[in-house]
Enzyme design. Structure first.
Site, short mmCIF file in Angstrom:
data_model
loop_
_atom_site.label_atom_id
_atom_site.label_comp_id
_atom_site.label_asym_id
_atom_site.label_seq_id
_atom_site.Cartn_x
_atom_site.Cartn_y
_atom_site.Cartn_z
N HIS A 198 -0.09 -10.91 8.14
CA HIS A 198 1.11 -10.94 8.17
C HIS A 198 1.76 -10.76 9.40
CE1 HIS A 198 4.94 -10.27 5.15
NE2 HIS A 198 5.20 -10.91 6.33
N ASP A 227 -1.42 -15.95 5.53
CA ASP A 227 -0.72 -14.85 6.63
C ASP A 227 -0.23 -13.57 5.69
OD1 ASP A 227 -0.08 -13.55 9.12
OD2 ASP A 227 1.92 -14.10 8.69
N GLU A 262 -0.87 -6.80 -0.38
CA GLU A 262 -1.32 -6.43 1.22
C GLU A 262 -0.57 -5.31 1.45
OE1 GLU A 262 1.00 -9.60 3.03
OE2 GLU A 262 2.42 -8.32 3.77
N ARG A 313 5.34 -15.13 1.34
CA ARG A 313 5.02 -13.85 0.50
C ARG A 313 3.57 -14.32 -0.22
NH1 ARG A 313 7.62 -11.95 3.96
NH2 ARG A 313 9.22 -10.77 3.95
P1 NAD Z 1 15.51 -19.53 4.54
O1 NAD Z 1 16.34 -18.52 3.54
O2 NAD Z 1 16.24 -20.16 5.89
O3 NAD Z 1 14.99 -20.73 3.71
C1 NAD Z 1 14.49 -20.61 2.30
C2 NAD Z 1 14.37 -21.94 1.58
O4 NAD Z 1 13.79 -21.63 0.16
C3 NAD Z 1 16.07 -22.15 1.30
O5 NAD Z 1 15.98 -23.62 1.82
C4 NAD Z 1 16.23 -22.17 -0.18
O6 NAD Z 1 16.91 -22.77 -0.84
C5 NAD Z 1 14.68 -22.35 -0.72
N1 NAD Z 1 14.24 -21.87 -1.97
C6 NAD Z 1 14.92 -20.80 -2.79
N2 NAD Z 1 14.22 -20.74 -3.92
C7 NAD Z 1 13.54 -21.63 -4.00
C8 NAD Z 1 12.62 -21.98 -4.87
N3 NAD Z 1 12.63 -21.43 -6.24
N4 NAD Z 1 11.88 -23.21 -4.80
C9 NAD Z 1 12.02 -23.93 -3.70
N5 NAD Z 1 12.77 -23.46 -2.68
C10 NAD Z 1 13.54 -22.32 -2.81
O7 NAD Z 1 14.16 -18.64 5.02
P2 NAD Z 1 13.43 -18.70 6.03
O8 NAD Z 1 13.89 -17.96 7.15
O9 NAD Z 1 12.79 -20.34 6.34
O10 NAD Z 1 12.21 -17.98 5.53
C11 NAD Z 1 11.40 -18.42 4.37
C12 NAD Z 1 10.36 -17.09 4.05
O11 NAD Z 1 9.44 -16.85 4.98
C13 NAD Z 1 10.97 -15.77 3.61
O12 NAD Z 1 11.16 -15.81 2.45
C14 NAD Z 1 10.03 -14.77 4.00
O13 NAD Z 1 9.35 -14.54 2.68
C15 NAD Z 1 9.04 -15.48 4.97
N6 NAD Z 1 8.50 -15.09 6.32
C16 NAD Z 1 7.41 -14.52 6.58
C17 NAD Z 1 7.24 -14.11 7.91
C18 NAD Z 1 5.89 -13.82 8.31
O14 NAD Z 1 5.67 -13.17 9.41
N7 NAD Z 1 4.93 -14.34 7.77
C19 NAD Z 1 8.28 -14.22 8.83
C20 NAD Z 1 9.72 -14.44 8.19
C21 NAD Z 1 9.86 -14.80 7.01
#
Ligand code: NAD
Length: 345
Positions: free
Chosen positions: A290, A253, A258, A229
């Site tokens: 994105h 991305d 955005e 994000r």
């Molecule tokens: P997930 O929930 O599987 O993993 C997120 C990880 O972040 C977890 O292990 C959690 O413990 C950790 N976390 C939480 N707070 C934290 C902090 N303060 N410091 C460090 N680590 C922390 O999520 P995911 O499926 O791996 O997705 C991750 C992120 O990717 C989503 O939150 C979303 O914002 C982003 N995303 C982007 C797109 C895109 O098209 N660009 C698509 C999907 C997801």
């Protein structure tokens, strides 16, 4: 037949939802969901929304007053939803995983592009300019990748980094056991990494986690990759670090501001966001709109899970993929009904 107001609909959304939908009357709306467009959900039973729709308290109240009782986010992240405002009124469901590979592969694509300056090479050769001066990159093999957030996407990214022969450091509030990965403190990761890739959610704790202080701690020549994000990074601090040569390249991305711009063709408009214009003008920044999720597999899974989430809601069942402000707090929040396999409220 239940009616669904589907905001910010794009042709690829329609294609993949129409392939799988047999039960719902889907009203595809090209506009984003905002306080000015929420009224379009009148007469519908559910709202399907995406990453740049605005689901603040005002919009949630408007939807509630229109009789909406479920919001199905067709994405994993939910930083655009005011969960406190929704609690007790509207159940919010999401797609927790659709293809971590799609996002991780895009993150690596951004890294490889920005390192080897492929965007510049592509433009040169299209103009029959075959000079390679100024296109020098570095070997990633043997360098250190610092992964912030080792959930589904972070782990897929780690696997690819290992394949590239990189050493992997990680920081997560809930460290896991991952072979070949060394968990360190955030400061440890910032000071030792040659590549820093963000894979954690945006929340109060992570907003601007890469700020001026964080950039000051990094190695000179670090690459910054953000597919999570935009607001995880303080853009002004990133620009200063790029100007100072501290950051060698950035692959982004996502961008903090955005919402008004991404997913639309703004090529004929004067962009009033000077920070974005500065970022895009940098030869060592690659910015995509994105789109890290945008693979056929991910689109198919998003449609399938969103429709299943709606089925669960309308048949009165437990909502597998529900999130509320209590359970989204993470593993520390045992109090939410969701942990007892009941609806959050
Ligand atoms: P997930 O929930 O599987 O993993 C997120 C990880 O972040 C977890 O292990 C959690 O413990 C950790 N976390 C939480 N707070 C934290 C902090 N303060 N410091 C460090 N680590 C922390 O999520 P995911 O499926 O791996 O997705 C991750 C992120 O990717 C989503 O939150 C979303 O914002 C982003 N995303 C982007 C797109 C895109 O098209 N660009 C698509 C999907 C997801």
């Amino acid at each position: 037949m239940k009616k669904i107001a589907f905001f910010d609909a794009k042709p690829y959304d329609r294609e993949w939802f129409d392939r799988q939908n047999t039960k719902y009357d889907i009203r595809y709306l090209e506009t984003r969901l905002t306080k000015d467009t929420a009224q379009l959900a009148a007469g519908c039973d559910a709202v399907v929304a995406f990453v740049n729709d605005n689901l603040d308290a005002e919009v949630i109240d408007m939807l509630y007053n229109l009789g909406i009782r479920v919001i199905a986010m067709r994405c994993a992240g939910y930083s655009n939803v005011d969960f406190k405002a929704a609690y007790g009124k509207i159940n919010v469901v999401r797609v927790p995983a659709y293809s971590p590979y799609a996002v991780a592969e895009h993150a690596v694509g951004l890294l490889l592009t920005v390192n080897r300056k492929l965007q510049r090479a592509y433009n040169r050769t299209r103009d029959f300019n075959f000079s390679i001066t100024g296109l020098t990159g570095v070997d990633l093999h043997g360098r250190t990748a610092g992964v912030i957030g080792t959930g589904k996407i972070g782990r897929a990214f780690i696997d690819i980094c290992k394949g590239l022969g990189m050493r992997v450091l990680a920081y997560d509030v809930y460290p896991a056991e991952i072979a070949g990965v060394e968990y360190v403190t955030l400061d440890g990761l910032l000071t030792q990494s040659d590549v820093i890739s963000l894979h954690c959610p945006l929340n109060e704790q992570t907003k601007h986690m890469l700020d001026k202080k964080a950039f000051a701690k990094m190695k000179k020549g670090v690459f910054i990759i953000n597919t999570s994000r935009g607001a995880l990074i303080d853009t002004e601090a990133l620009l200063s670090a790029l100007n100072a040569g501290k950051v060698r390249g950035a692959g982004l991305d996502v961008y903090e501001e955005e919402a008004e711009l991404f997913y639309e063709d703004n090529s004929g408009n004067i962009i009033k966001d000077d920070l974005l214009a500065l970022l895009i003008s940098r030869p060592n920044v690659v910015l995509t709109s994105h789109q890290a999720f945008l693979t056929e597999e991910a689109l198919g899974n998003i449609a399938e899970t969103t429709l299943k989430n709606l089925d669960e809601f309308f048949s009165g069942r437990y909502l597998t993929n529900e999130v509320c402000y209590r359970c989204k707090l993470g593993k520390a929040s045992e109090s939410c009904h969701h942990n007892r396999k009941e609806r959050c409220f």
